[in-house]
Design an enzyme around this catalytic site. Structure first.
Site, mmCIF file in Angstrom:
data_model
loop_
_atom_site.group_PDB
_atom_site.id
_atom_site.type_symbol
_atom_site.label_atom_id
_atom_site.label_comp_id
_atom_site.label_asym_id
_atom_site.label_seq_id
_atom_site.Cartn_x
_atom_site.Cartn_y
_atom_site.Cartn_z
ATOM 1 N N HIS A 244 2.189 -9.074 7.984
ATOM 2 C CA HIS A 244 0.822 -8.834 7.540
ATOM 3 C C HIS A 244 -0.014 -8.429 8.741
ATOM 4 O O HIS A 244 0.209 -8.921 9.844
ATOM 5 C CB HIS A 244 0.231 -10.100 6.897
ATOM 6 C CG HIS A 244 -0.986 -9.824 6.082
ATOM 7 N ND1 HIS A 244 -2.248 -9.781 6.624
ATOM 8 C CD2 HIS A 244 -1.124 -9.530 4.767
ATOM 9 C CE1 HIS A 244 -3.112 -9.488 5.669
ATOM 10 N NE2 HIS A 244 -2.467 -9.322 4.537
ATOM 11 N N GLU A 303 3.110 -10.870 -1.368
ATOM 12 C CA GLU A 303 3.895 -10.054 -2.296
ATOM 13 C C GLU A 303 5.252 -10.677 -2.635
ATOM 14 O O GLU A 303 5.805 -10.399 -3.703
ATOM 15 C CB GLU A 303 4.094 -8.647 -1.731
ATOM 16 C CG GLU A 303 2.810 -7.922 -1.397
ATOM 17 C CD GLU A 303 1.990 -7.521 -2.611
ATOM 18 O OE1 GLU A 303 1.956 -8.302 -3.582
ATOM 19 O OE2 GLU A 303 1.388 -6.446 -2.577
HETATM 20 N N1 ACO Z 1 9.967 -6.071 8.266
HETATM 21 C C1 ACO Z 1 10.415 -5.708 9.466
HETATM 22 N N2 ACO Z 1 9.650 -5.391 10.498
HETATM 23 C C2 ACO Z 1 8.334 -5.450 10.300
HETATM 24 C C3 ACO Z 1 7.762 -5.836 9.077
HETATM 25 C C4 ACO Z 1 8.646 -6.154 8.036
HETATM 26 N N3 ACO Z 1 8.198 -6.509 6.842
HETATM 27 N N4 ACO Z 1 6.426 -5.816 9.181
HETATM 28 C C5 ACO Z 1 6.148 -5.398 10.412
HETATM 29 N N5 ACO Z 1 7.290 -5.199 11.083
HETATM 30 C C6 ACO Z 1 7.444 -4.768 12.471
HETATM 31 C C7 ACO Z 1 7.283 -3.273 12.623
HETATM 32 O O1 ACO Z 1 8.479 -2.588 12.455
HETATM 33 C C8 ACO Z 1 6.785 -3.195 14.031
HETATM 34 O O2 ACO Z 1 7.859 -3.390 14.906
HETATM 35 P P1 ACO Z 1 8.019 -2.534 16.221
HETATM 36 O O3 ACO Z 1 6.790 -2.759 17.023
HETATM 37 O O4 ACO Z 1 9.260 -3.074 16.806
HETATM 38 O O5 ACO Z 1 8.126 -1.122 15.732
HETATM 39 C C9 ACO Z 1 5.890 -4.420 14.139
HETATM 40 O O6 ACO Z 1 6.402 -5.352 13.215
HETATM 41 C C10 ACO Z 1 4.430 -4.184 13.834
HETATM 42 O O7 ACO Z 1 4.319 -3.266 12.832
HETATM 43 P P2 ACO Z 1 2.928 -2.726 12.415
HETATM 44 O O8 ACO Z 1 3.171 -1.512 11.631
HETATM 45 O O9 ACO Z 1 1.970 -2.647 13.560
HETATM 46 O O10 ACO Z 1 2.425 -3.878 11.526
HETATM 47 P P3 ACO Z 1 1.303 -3.740 10.507
HETATM 48 O O11 ACO Z 1 0.261 -4.712 10.860
HETATM 49 O O12 ACO Z 1 0.867 -2.357 10.305
HETATM 50 O O13 ACO Z 1 2.105 -4.181 9.215
HETATM 51 C C11 ACO Z 1 2.468 -4.398 6.969
HETATM 52 C C12 ACO Z 1 1.564 -4.754 8.138
HETATM 53 C C13 ACO Z 1 2.243 -2.936 6.586
HETATM 54 C C14 ACO Z 1 2.093 -5.290 5.800
HETATM 55 C C15 ACO Z 1 3.948 -4.615 7.369
HETATM 56 O O14 ACO Z 1 4.153 -5.952 7.767
HETATM 57 C C16 ACO Z 1 4.931 -4.203 6.297
HETATM 58 O O15 ACO Z 1 5.240 -3.027 6.183
HETATM 59 N N6 ACO Z 1 5.429 -5.188 5.489
HETATM 60 C C17 ACO Z 1 6.319 -4.865 4.421
HETATM 61 C C18 ACO Z 1 5.535 -4.348 3.211
HETATM 62 C C19 ACO Z 1 4.739 -5.458 2.539
HETATM 63 O O16 ACO Z 1 5.223 -6.558 2.319
HETATM 64 N N7 ACO Z 1 3.462 -5.123 2.192
HETATM 65 C C20 ACO Z 1 2.557 -6.033 1.523
HETATM 66 C C21 ACO Z 1 1.507 -6.575 2.473
HETATM 67 S S1 ACO Z 1 0.439 -7.722 1.720
HETATM 68 C C22 ACO Z 1 -0.698 -6.766 0.875
HETATM 69 O O17 ACO Z 1 -1.053 -5.693 1.286
HETATM 70 C C23 ACO Z 1 -1.286 -7.292 -0.376
#
Ligand code: ACO
Length: 363
Positions: A244, A303
């Site tokens: 998140h 989620e």
């Molecule tokens: N699985 C694996 N790696 C992840 C995940 C995940 N679910 N979430 C973040 N990361 C990693 C990224 O790959 C990145 O790694 P890196 O730096 O080695 O490349 C790092 O964590 C940070 O990623 P960001 O893109 O900066 O994180 P951001 O804050 O944008 O992510 C998000 C937030 C989009 C929710 C992300 O965690 C994700 O894609 N999760 C999966 C989708 C999901 O569950 N969405 C629902 C969110 S809740 C809602 O909106 C109601």
């Protein structure tokens, strides 16, 4: 220079506060743990207080919302082939365009009624059930289940009510920000809600719970969990239902929904094998994420349990985002009204990195 809005404050709000470091969600000055005990309509009456020309009590909102369900129901045409070929969330987005734009509480209540009714009616139609007219004598959560043709006994209605309240508002997330941007142009509440719904449906926002179930299905057994999760991460893919932008610890909404799910435990609709597998996958995924991404605090988000709860209530995974919208619409509307009342046109700047006419670049 980092280009993002991570630390930018784009609005002041009295609606909700997401404390990402401590894993707390404050809605209208109350902790999520307390607000989830309330009926959706009561939270609505609190959320809308002082944002419109008139304040309504819990009971008044309940009556108005039920009447609005009946009114918007007449806008649904079950034999519209165009709608029947779209994903439900897109069909709902199309249908709410029929609601006249406006900035008053009547428009707001109609929009809330509409997302619930249209989603439920479309589900009923896809399952070839008899189309039921909204019932004035029951609450919103119960009527959504009833029109959708699902079990609407008290235990199920209470669980859906908990879901709608849990996700009602959550700071300046992507869809709520979208709602405020549109509201800041004074386009009207219907326009705000259509735009917000479009932002919500993306898989990085409200579109994640369907893929959570796909992940559980693909893993299919406890033995398969670790290799599947490791391989997926090695491929650079994300685990749906984890991570998140704001929460650095566990998303408190995941616990609220897990509790609602446990309350359904004795109900015949809950697939206990699937639930046990999901719990196992959650623990394994948290462990793998900790090992493979030690510098990133990645925890279960809302989620993951949304997927399990809505699945147990009988909703199809393709329709989860529309149900999410049925609750979140209230937050979008309250934020839109705050923006109109206290904000101004939202107009950030971009940094130009293209060519200049003399072939120089900006420094
Ligand atoms: N699985 C694996 N790696 C992840 C995940 C995940 N679910 N979430 C973040 N990361 C990693 C990224 O790959 C990145 O790694 P890196 O730096 O080695 O490349 C790092 O964590 C940070 O990623 P960001 O893109 O900066 O994180 P951001 O804050 O944008 O992510 C998000 C937030 C989009 C929710 C992300 O965690 C994700 O894609 N999760 C999966 C989708 C999901 O569950 N969405 C629902 C969110 S809740 C809602 O909106 C109601």
């Amino acid at each position: 220079m980092t280009i993002d809005l991570d630390d930018a404050i784009a609005a002041e709000t009295k609606l909700s506060h997401v404390d990402g470091d401590n894993g707390e969600l404050i809605i209208l000055g109350e902790n999520l743990k307390d607000i989830v005990k309330l009926e959706f309509e009561e939270v609505l009456s609190k959320l809308f207080k002082n944002l419109f020309h008139i304040n309504y009590t819990h009971d008044e909102i309940k009556v108005l919302l039920a009447k609005a369900r009946k009114e918007v129901f007449s806008l649904y045409e079950p034999n519209d082939v165009f709608l029947s070929e779209m994903p439900i969330v897109d069909a709902v987005r199309t249908l709410i365009s029929k609601i006249k734009d406006g900035n008053d509480i009547e428009t707001a209540i109609k929009l809330i009624a509409a997302i619930g009714v249209f989603t439920a009616a479309l589900i009923s139609k896809r399952n070839h059930r008899k189309l039921l007219v909204p019932d004035l004598n029951i609450n919103h959560a119960t009527d959504i289940l009833r029109i959708a043709g699902l079990d609407y006994s008290e235990i199920h209605s209470t669980a859906l009510n908990t879901y709608l309240v849990t996700i009602i508002d959550h700071g300046l997330n992507a869809s709520t920000f979208t709602s405020r941007v549109v509201a800041s142009t004074h386009a009207g509440l219907t326009s705000s809600v259509i735009a917000a719904l479009s932002a919500l449906k993306g898989p990085l926002h409200g579109g994640a719970p369907g893929p959570v179930l796909d992940m559980i299905d693909q893993i299919s057994s406890q033995e398969n969990a670790l290799p599947w999760l490791e391989t997926t991460l090695k491929k650079g893919e994300r685990l749906m239902g984890f991570g998140h932008r704001i929460y650095k610890v566990r998303d408190p909404r995941a616990d609220a929904l897990k509790e609602a799910l446990l309350s359904l435990n004795d109900s015949f609709v809950v697939d206990k094998n699937k639930l046990n597998l999901a719990y196992f996958i959650e623990i394994t995924a948290l462990d793998v994420l900790k090992r493979t991404k030690p510098n990133r605090p990645l925890h279960t988000n809302v989620e993951f349990y949304t997927a399990l709860l809505l699945d147990s209530l009988g909703f199809n995974r393709a329709d989860f985002t529309a149900i999410f919208a049925a609750g979140r619409v209230a937050g979008w509307l309250a934020h839109a009204r705050e923006q109109i009342m206290y904000g101004r046109l939202i107009r950030p700047q971009s940094k130009y990195i293209g060519n200049l006419p003399n072939n120089n670049t900006m420094t």
